[in-house]
Design an enzyme around this catalytic site. Structure first.
Site, PDB file in Angstrom:
ATOM      1  N   ALA A 132      26.082  88.235  29.549  1.00 29.86           N
ATOM      2  CA  ALA A 132      25.343  89.482  29.741  1.00 29.86           C
ATOM      3  C   ALA A 132      26.298  90.638  29.550  1.00 29.86           C
ATOM      4  O   ALA A 132      27.484  90.547  29.882  1.00 29.86           O
ATOM      5  CB  ALA A 132      24.717  89.531  31.134  1.00 29.86           C
ATOM      6  N   LYS A 133      25.703  91.710  29.010  1.00 28.73           N
ATOM      7  CA  LYS A 133      26.497  92.890  28.720  1.00 28.73           C
ATOM      8  C   LYS A 133      27.220  93.381  29.970  1.00 28.73           C
ATOM      9  O   LYS A 133      28.399  93.711  29.946  1.00 28.73           O
ATOM     10  CB  LYS A 133      25.531  93.973  28.240  1.00 28.73           C
ATOM     11  CG  LYS A 133      26.121  94.970  27.329  1.00 28.73           C
ATOM     12  CD  LYS A 133      25.087  95.815  26.581  1.00 28.73           C
ATOM     13  CE  LYS A 133      23.649  95.705  27.057  1.00 28.73           C
ATOM     14  NZ  LYS A 133      22.670  96.245  26.138  1.00 28.73           N
ATOM     15  N   ARG A 134      26.469  93.379  31.095  1.00 25.79           N
ATOM     16  CA  ARG A 134      27.066  93.955  32.305  1.00 25.79           C
ATOM     17  C   ARG A 134      28.234  93.113  32.834  1.00 25.79           C
ATOM     18  O   ARG A 134      29.043  93.590  33.601  1.00 25.79           O
ATOM     19  CB  ARG A 134      26.014  94.186  33.384  1.00 25.79           C
ATOM     20  CG  ARG A 134      25.304  92.945  33.848  1.00 25.79           C
ATOM     21  CD  ARG A 134      24.291  93.240  34.943  1.00 25.79           C
ATOM     22  NE  ARG A 134      23.419  92.112  35.170  1.00 25.79           N
ATOM     23  CZ  ARG A 134      22.337  91.866  34.458  1.00 25.79           C
ATOM     24  NH1 ARG A 134      21.981  92.665  33.500  1.00 25.79           N
ATOM     25  NH2 ARG A 134      21.593  90.795  34.709  1.00 25.79           N
ATOM     26  N   GLY A 143      30.453  91.922  30.893  1.00 27.79           N
ATOM     27  CA  GLY A 143      31.541  92.054  29.917  1.00 27.79           C
ATOM     28  C   GLY A 143      31.572  90.977  28.848  1.00 27.79           C
ATOM     29  O   GLY A 143      32.639  90.618  28.352  1.00 27.79           O
TER      30      GLY A 143
END
Ligand code: GLU
Length: 304
Positions: A261-263, A265
């Site tokens: 997930a983007k959050r 990293g």
């Protein structure tokens, strides 16, 4: 308008060519999880001699950025993926979303919601408030006069889920290539938002309408969106839209076993490219991951 565009979404599913799509939101750069999903949708269409479409879900004006749209196109091209037709941007389709919302409104299935995020959080955390994060229904209970008097204030539109269920066939199903036949339980989501205060449509309404309009026969996307499909199935019934087949694939996990997930990293494709990664090797690795996830006890990931 091409002949094909004119008949978008109107062909019977049995005769329509297999059509899949990748529908990212341009809120950041793509990471490996996106590449995995795009590749599965692409390969599914290509294996059937069908079409693969690219749709940009940019209705969230507060989070979407034009440079991310360019980034998505660049990243997919770098991976060697080609799509058919021109790229569809949801901001081009606002009139269609408004028209559909108007139909639901005329049928008495949606209501304006004036609540702020903090109103909803306060009601939900009251000692006898509803469980979980479901909307507590505050604005559903407004008297017609009070509602009409407030329409000049910023408001969202919510689906009255009980009324909507009563207006649709009592039992609704969708088929998933991996998970089988599933009975839709949209009520688990409560009175979902169909148009937001700051965006003329929500993901649910826009994605459902666009899948139908572009003749998508097979929705290939991550299993984190299964719950959304329950809602989409109801919207299809209410709006007279065809129901595609679904293929909710497993999510790619990082080395730590957690989903990418983007959050958290997850490495972006742009970063990998800058570091000199070979796109052909990456695509081969993702295809190998798809096969190993599929043989992991739950049957094939994507069955034609
Ligand atoms: N825009 C959604 C996302 O980026 C995907 C929607 C879909 O595939 O239906 O998560």
């Amino acid at each position: 308008m091409t002949a094909w565009t004119a008949t978008r979404g109107q062909e019977p599913a049995s005769r329509a060519p297999v059509t899949t799509r990748f529908a990212p939101s341009p809120t950041g750069r793509l990471h490996l999880g996106h590449a995995f999903s795009a590749l599965l949708a692409h390969d599914f269409a290509r294996a059937a001699g069908g079409r693969f479409l690219l749709r940009i879900e940019d209705i969230d004006g507060t989070r979407s950025r034009p440079e991310h749209i360019d980034g998505i196109v660049e990243d997919l091209a770098w991976l060697g993926l080609r799509w058919d037709e021109s790229v569809l941007r949801q901001t081009e389709r606002l009139a269609a979303y408004a028209e559909a919302l108007g139909r639901l409104r005329a049928a008495g299935l949606v209501y304006p919601c004036f609540c702020t995020r903090s109103d909803i959080a306060a009601a939900a955390s009251a000692p006898h408030g509803p469980a979980g994060a479901l909307y507590p229904g505050t604005c559903r209970a407004l008297a017609p006069d009070a509602r009409a008097a407030r329409l000049g204030e910023p408001h969202a539109w919510r689906l009255d889920i009980a009324a909507a269920r009563a207006a649709a066939p009592a039992r609704l199903f969708f088929d998933d290539g991996r998970l089988g036949r599933i009975e839709a339980r949209p009520e688990r989501q409560g009175d979902i938002v169909l148009a937001r205060k700051d965006a003329p449509s929500s993901y649910h309404l826009a994605a459902t309408l666009d899948d139908a309009w572009t003749g998508v026969t097979d929705v290939v996307r991550g299993e984190d969106l299964v719950e959304a499909t329950h809602v989409h199935r109801l919207l299809q019934a209410l709006l007279g839209l065809p129901t595609p087949r679904y293929h909710h694939h497993r999510l790619l996990a990082g080395a730590d076993g957690r989903r990418l997930a983007k959050r958290d990293g997850a490495p972006s494709l742009a970063g990998m490219r800058a570091a000199g990664a070979d796109p052909a090797a990456l695509v081969a690795e993702l295809r190998a991951r798809a096969i190993s996830l599929a043989s992991d006890g739950e049957g094939p990931t994507l069955r034609q």
